[in-house]
Design a protein around this motif. Structure first.
Motif, PDB file in Angstrom:
ATOM      1  N   ASP A 108       0.810  -1.220   0.000  1.00 56.33           N
ATOM      2  CA  ASP A 108       0.000   0.000   0.000  1.00 56.33           C
ATOM      3  C   ASP A 108       0.843   1.270   0.000  1.00 56.33           C
ATOM      4  O   ASP A 108       0.325   2.352  -0.265  1.00 56.33           O
ATOM      5  N   SER A 113      -0.091   4.106  -8.399  1.00 57.28           N
ATOM      6  CA  SER A 113      -1.037   4.877  -9.207  1.00 57.28           C
ATOM      7  C   SER A 113      -0.604   6.334  -9.234  1.00 57.28           C
ATOM      8  O   SER A 113      -0.266   6.904  -8.192  1.00 57.28           O
ATOM      9  N   ASP A 116      -3.294   8.321  -7.212  1.00 59.18           N
ATOM     10  CA  ASP A 116      -3.173   8.096  -5.766  1.00 59.18           C
ATOM     11  C   ASP A 116      -1.935   8.790  -5.205  1.00 59.18           C
ATOM     12  O   ASP A 116      -1.966   9.335  -4.090  1.00 59.18           O
ATOM     13  N   SER A 119      -2.749  12.452  -4.948  1.00 59.76           N
ATOM     14  CA  SER A 119      -3.663  12.671  -3.820  1.00 59.76           C
ATOM     15  C   SER A 119      -2.928  12.609  -2.489  1.00 59.76           C
ATOM     16  O   SER A 119      -3.191  13.410  -1.589  1.00 59.76           O
ATOM     17  N   ASN A 120      -2.008  11.662  -2.374  1.00 59.62           N
ATOM     18  CA  ASN A 120      -1.249  11.545  -1.136  1.00 59.62           C
ATOM     19  C   ASN A 120      -0.360  12.763  -0.916  1.00 59.62           C
ATOM     20  O   ASN A 120      -0.159  13.202   0.217  1.00 59.62           O
TER      21      ASN A 120
END
Length: 199
Positions: A108, A113, A116, A119-120
């Motif tokens: 994880d 991605s 992702d 976004s992080n």
């Protein structure tokens, strides 16, 4: 030009601690079509990653006010060997294994991605990383698990394999070409000096 500036700053592909750094310029990783004529497609290049959302910046400031000396705003840097290897794990797994004591990080937390990861960078408590030059030049092999490495399975039971691209990219090469077009477009050309001043 950015490679020249990186070189003048003693950044080199031969040194993971001083690896060349490039900016995130696009903030839209969900649309079906990338519109390089729309200013809303782009990140605000006048702010560092940690200050792109007001709520996140306020969290950093609150932590800063409450911490003992020596104080700091961000607990990390925009470019570190770990971040570089995060992006390059598919083409340089041996270096990632060396950094991680012989095994890959939890699935994880691996580069899985584009959306992702962006976004992080906007929401993660300590994630303020920028990009590396590979995002803007072919080949795109750092996005493909061509060595069939076992990077593990995420909590949602999906296997970490090739990097998941935004909907506006038809394949890895198309992604890189569009990233390069974005980097060289009028909006970024008019605003990139702000990011250079930050770095």
């Amino acid at each position: 030009y950015l490679m020249y500036l990186n070189s003048m700053a003693d950044r080199s592909f031969n040194d993971l601690t001083q690896y060349p750094v490039f900016p995130w310029v696009i903030k839209d990783y969900t649309s079906q079509r990338l519109d390089l004529n729309d200013p809303d497609t782009f990140r605000d290049l006048s702010k560092p990653i940690g200050a792109l959302t007001a709520s996140r910046l306020e969290q950093f400031k609150e932590r800063y006010r409450e911490m003992p000396d020596p104080k700091f705003l961000y607990g990390s840097h925009y470019s570190t060997p770990g971040y570089v290897l995060f992006y390059l794990a598919r083409i340089a797994p041996e270096y990632m294994l060396c950094l991680q004591n012989g095994r890959f990080d939890q699935a994880d937390r691996l580069f899985n991605s584009i959306g992702d990861t962006w976004s992080n960078c906007l929401c993660g408590a300590a994630d303020v990383k920028e990009l590396i030059p590979e995002f803007y030049s072919l080949p795109s092999d750092f996005l493909v698990n061509s060595q069939n490495m076992d990077f593990g399975v995420r909590q949602d039971r999906s296997k970490v394999d090739n990097v998941v691209l935004p909907p506006w990219a038809s394949d890895c090469d198309d992604f890189i070409i569009k990233m390069r077009q974005a980097l060289e477009c009028r909006y970024v050309s008019q605003n990139l000096h702000h990011w250079i001043d930050l770095i």
